[in-house]
Design an enzyme around this catalytic site. Structure first.
Site, PDB file in Angstrom:
ATOM      1  CB  CYS A 129      -0.884 -12.733  -6.926  1.00 13.31           C
ATOM      2  SG  CYS A 129      -1.435 -14.412  -6.186  1.00 13.31           S
ATOM      3  CB  CYS A 181      -0.964  -0.099   1.098  1.00 17.09           C
ATOM      4  SG  CYS A 181      -1.782   1.497   1.310  1.00 17.09           S
TER       5      CYS A 181
END
Length: 166
Positions: free
Chosen positions: A150, A127
């Site tokens: 993924c 993030c």
């Protein structure tokens, strides 16, 4: 009866796998500054143990264990650590890997770090706002990008689209 050489080789192999994790470079979070930074105790208090292991310690979930794998509604997948929108449901696809997969993140949502865990070279995705580990990206995805993000489902939260936006 187990041969002593096989037993010793097995123990040495397991030790080697754990050594890779211990000897690898510090997680990306330690080297980079992020908009949201918290102490280890604050992260532990906010996250479930599984979310903490994935987001803060770069762990992974068992394939097929995330309820988000079967999430097919329209909406946004956000970071479980800071709620930053990361992926649109429009880019989610069934990869058959056991983890939620997307072909493209939202703009300015994720960062990338080189990951050499277990002797492999991979691109780790985190993030961009809190540095939480999300998963990895591979170049075997569908068009239009050819990428497969993924992601660990427990590192994400899902926000369904409102009925007026459907």
């Amino acid at each position: 009866m187990i041969d002593r050489r096989i037993l010793l080789a097995s123990v040495a192999g397991l030790f080697g796998l754990f050594a890779f994790r211990w000897l690898r470079a510090s997680p990306a979070q330690a080297a980079e500054k992020f908009e949201i930074e918290k102490t280890d105790a604050e992260w532990r208090a906010q996250l479930t143990p599984q979310q903490y292991e994935i987001l803060r310690k770069e762990g992974t979930e068992r394939p097929g264990s995330s309820p988000l794998l079967k999430e097919h509604r329209k909406g946004i997948f956000a970071c479980a650590g800071c709620d930053l929108p990361l992926f649109s449901s429009e880019t989610k696809f069934e990869s058959g890997t056991g983890w939620p997969s997307f072909y493209q993140p939202l703009e300015n949502a994720v960062g990338k770090t080189e990951d050499r865990t277990f002797g492999m070279l991979r691109t780790e995705i985190h993030c961009r706002r809190c540095g939480g580990h999300l998963g990895h990206v591979f170049d075997d995805g569908p068009k239009p990008t050819g990428l497969r993000y993924c992601m660990d489902g427990f590192a994400l939260v899902f926000h369904p689209a409102t009925s007026s936006a459907s």
